[in-house]
Design an enzyme around this catalytic site. Structure first.
Site, short mmCIF file in Angstrom:
data_model
loop_
_atom_site.label_atom_id
_atom_site.label_comp_id
_atom_site.label_asym_id
_atom_site.label_seq_id
_atom_site.Cartn_x
_atom_site.Cartn_y
_atom_site.Cartn_z
N ASP A 86 6.52 7.78 -8.08
CA ASP A 86 6.37 6.38 -7.71
C ASP A 86 5.50 6.37 -6.45
OD1 ASP A 86 6.54 3.82 -6.78
OD2 ASP A 86 8.72 3.76 -6.63
N GLU B 101 5.17 0.12 -13.37
CA GLU B 101 6.41 0.23 -12.59
C GLU B 101 7.59 -0.51 -13.21
OE1 GLU B 101 4.91 -0.82 -8.75
OE2 GLU B 101 3.83 1.07 -8.59
#
Lengths: 621, 182
Positions: free
Chosen positions: A25, A185
């Site tokens: 991430d 995401e």
């Protein structure tokens, strides 16, 4: 089983061996890396036990520092310490100036497609800064897992356009990572949430991070995660909350807009601290150190804070409405709302989201780690650790793709929220007799005017056969792959001639620039370039041979003995070559095997399609 | 999947305007499971390219069969009716008048007292018109082979749908800008 002989002691050719994979991430404020260990996806900590790595990079004269140490230095060395670099990925200098807010770095005022930031160790592009963050995470994972990573999945905001995605992928390449997939995401979060809770039905993922906002509406059905629509804002996040507080302090304390970089950095730091305090307290004390050495104190109430950020939260609700409509569902159809990103800790955000979706959003999953965990789960599947897994992600393109037509107008070729991968062909013809070249301008966005959309690049077509005007039929095919990345091919249909295409990205690096950077970074690492390239090709050869062996095991019956023998011959040759040290020969050997197996691969793919529905029909009757 | 395979053949469904959408979606997901690029992340370059192409083709076929307007158009094309959007716009004058009126009321919205409420009316009206056209198309397709007159009728109806869809998009765009101001 002729191919098994390539296996040598100590070399990993066992297809069932656990491969190391990770999900990353790459956040605006913090970044994380996660991996699946003994069936469980977890974020990996550094030596001090910290899981999140501040996305801050400091350049000094002789080293690059990443993470907390860099963040601590930010207020003292603002010009060489770069934070929130994600906001600049895939953007031009003009975009950055329009992003609003004070940018505490100095950008090189050059006429380059890619903006560069001035530091003491030279000018750096956002891609290079991101690569430093990725390198640091890669090192962390390889230390923790005890080996090289086979591949990674890097997450991007769903609303990232093509240039921003490409820049992220380039950063991965530059960091020496094998990027298996760019994953949106909110989709990553949905995977982590859905697998954990065994959820089915329509869910909304509201993802408000440090600098980006996404809303995705998904349908979960027996391991299939189908994104129905996505919307967002790539320049809206917690940073803007901080800025709103900082602006309020400046107004109250009489600090001028042209205050020093140091003052600005301190203000942003204090504003961020006040925001965090207000998550659990109703007031936050502010003690601001001013440039003249004096201090300014005041109290910020949660009520005042809510008022400051209300317009920002309002800005997230419009995309929510649009996403619901594009998905063709009502608020009542949404079974749960999953909150992702650190900024969803702000109570006022939760309240407003609850009002909009007419239900309490779910906050029992960790909003900071859920994206990395979801990415790790997909990475584990992609490297082949879970061969028969049911997980399937069907994502969409967030923004329409179009072409410039007469009068500065945009004609849409692929509309937003179309499921990827997608391919669309468009025919063009020549305007003049004997014309052998033409230029195509590709844009991304929803507006009608070229000037209101984002320019992705110009494609120049050459080698069009000379004909009278209007006779040539050039079919240009736009393909968006599973990463959401666009590629363009062109072919003159009447003669079948493939046209040459030269791509000039409007924002972003050309392949040559990437290669140069890669070479430079390897040289700086004092790595042996030749040895590294050889190893890479050997690993690639091994991978290709392994995949072929697995394919033979599954579908060997699709080939006649002679056909099989022909492929085996090329495969054995490659297996021999890969023991040698000639990079070129191994590379050619791989290409040759790829060609030899073409027909087999095509038959297998068609067989897969037939089998897929055969199973379906059996179920039904 | 040869070039000549139709979308119906791909999904192993009979050629019909009536489609069971949940069943179609189920078939779609199973086909994607078999070819999606995520299943070929470790495969050879050619296999990965092929997988992207097949997955894109399946997506396109699914989108075509899912949308009634695209499905109707596609079924006509299967019966050798060609569409040339530039030339084919000979719609009946009454329909065109209605379109112009609807368009005008959309553009006059901002001057009205309660633009959102008025817009909601217009949007409901468009939705209603779309479902009327859909019913007509569905009726035409109830006979298995269309004669030339029927083909022409359906073609007109498909064009009407295109108009109405565009109008709907415009109304949605208006709604967005109205809400943005609020």
């Amino acid at each position: 089983m002729a191919l098994l002989q390539i296996s040598e002691p100590g070399q990993s050719t066992n297809p069932h061996e656990h491969r190391l994979a990770a999900g990353i991430d790459l956040g605006t404020t913090n970044s994380l890396i996660a991996s699946v260990k003994s069936g469980l996806a977890e974020t990996l900590p550094d030596e001090q036990g910290n899981h999140s790595l501040p996305s801050v990079v400091r350049y000094t004269e002789n080293e690059v520092v990443v993470g907390q140490e860099a963040r601590t230095a930010a207020a003292d060395d603002p010009l060489n310490t770069i934070s929130s670099v994600k906001r600049y990925m895939g953007r031009g200098l003009k975009d950055i100036k329009e992003l609003g807010g004070r940018r505490p770095y100095e950008f090189v005022d050059a006429d380059s497609a890619v903006p560069r930031i001035k530091t003491v160790s030279g000018d750096v592009s956002p891609v290079e800064v991101s690569a430093e963050i990725l390198k640091s995470l890669k090192q962390r994972a390889e230390d923790a897992l005890g080996g090289d990573l086979t591949g990674v999945v890097i997450t991007v905001p769903a609303y990232f356009d093509d240039a921003q995605r490409q820049a992220t992928k380039d950063a991965g390449k530059l960091a020496g990572l094998n990027v298996l997939r760019l994953l949106n995401e909110p989709t990553a979060a949905a995977v982590a949430y859905g697998l954990d809770k065994q959820a089915e039905g329509v869910i909304a993922v509201y993802d408000l991070g440090g600098g980006t906002f996404d809303i995705s509406i998904l349908r979960l059905n027996k391991g299939v995660f189908e994104v129905m629509a996505t919307a967002g804002d790539t320049a809206l996040g917690g940073d803007d909350f901080d800025y709103a507080i900082a602006k309020w302090i400046m107004d109250e304390a009489g600090i001028k807009d042209d205050t020093s970089h140091h003052q600005m950095r301190r203000l942003m730091r204090d504003a961020c601290a006040a925001k965090e305090t207000l998550t659990s307290n109703v007031t936050a004390e502010l003690n601001i150190e001013l440039d003249d050495g004096s201090a300014w104190s005041n109290t910020l109430t949660r009520e005042k804070f809510n008022q400051l950020i209300a317009p920002l939260i309002q800005k997230t609700l419009l995309p929510c409405r649009r996403a619901l409509r594009d998905a063709g569902v009502d608020v009542a159809d949404v079974q749960s709302v999953v909150m992702v990103g650190g900024s969803t800790r702000v109570p006022h955000v939760r309240d407003k989201v609850a009002d909009f979706f007419e239900q309490q959003p779910l906050t029992d999953i960790n909003p900071d780690t859920v994206v990395a965990v979801g990415a790790a789960l997909q990475a584990d599947v992609l490297v082949g650790n879970k061969a028969d897994d049911d997980l399937l992600l069907l994502d969409v393109i967030p923004l329409s793709l179009g072409l410039e037509t007469m009068g500065g107008l945009v004609e849409k070729v692929i509309s937003r929220n179309t499921t990827i991968p997608v391919a669309r062909a468009q025919d063009f013809t020549t305007f003049k007799d004997g014309q052998t070249a033409m230029s195509i301008h590709v844009l991304q966005g929803e507006r009608e005017l070229v000037s209101d959309c984002r320019s992705l690049g110009r494609f120049a077509l050459h080698e069009i056969p000379a004909m009278v005007a209007g006779a040539a039929r050039i079919r240009v095919t736009f393909q968006v792959d599973a990463d959401g990345l666009l590629s363009v091919t062109a072919r003159e249909e009447t003669t079948g001639v493939e046209s040459g295409i030269e791509v000039k990205p409007s924002y972003g690096l050309t392949d040559n620039e990437i290669e140069t950077m890669l070479r430079d970074s390897i040289e700086h690492a004092e790595d042996d370039v030749a040895a590294r390239m050889l190893r890479e090709q050997q690993v690639e050869a091994e991978r290709v041979l392994e995949a072929l062996e697995a394919a033979f095991e599954e579908d060997g019956d699709l080939l006649s003995a002679d056909e099989r023998k022909a492929i085996d011959l090329v495969a054995n040759k490659l297996s021999e070559l890969s023991k040698g040290s000639d990079v070129r020969e191994i590379k050619d050997g791989i290409a040759e095997l790829d060609k030899a197996a073409t027909e087999f691969v095509a038959r297998r793919m068609d067989g897969n399609i037939k089998k897929a529905l055969a199973g379906h029909n059996v179920d039904e009757f | 999947m040869a070039q000549t395979q139709t979308h119906f053949e791909l999904f192993e469904l009979p050629v019909s305007f009536e489609i069971d959408l949940p069943d179609l979606s189920q078939r779609y997901r199973e086909l994607q499971r078999a070819v999606h690029p995520d299943k070929f992340a470790n495969a050879s370059d050619y296999e990965r390219r092929l997988s992207v192409e097949k997955a894109a083709a399946i997506n396109d076929a699914f989108q075509t069969l899912k949308s009634p307007q695209r499905r109707a158009r596609y079924m006509l094309e299967l019966q050798s009716v060609s569409f040339d959007d530039e030339k084919d716009m000979a719609l009946d004058p009454a329909f065109l008048m209605e379109q112009i009126e609807l368009r005008e009321s959309l553009s006059e919205l901002t001057q009205s007292d309660n633009p959102l409420e008025k817009l909601n009316h217009i949007m409901a009206d468009i939705k209603n018109r779309i479902s009327v056209v859909l019913d007509e198309i569905s009726q035409q397709f109830s006979s298995s082979e269309l004669d030339d007159a029927q083909k022409d009728t359906v073609k007109q109806l498909v064009h009407k749908m295109q108009f109405l869809n565009k109008l709907q998009q415009e109304a949605e765009f208006q709604e967005e800008s109205l809400l943005d101001v609020l």
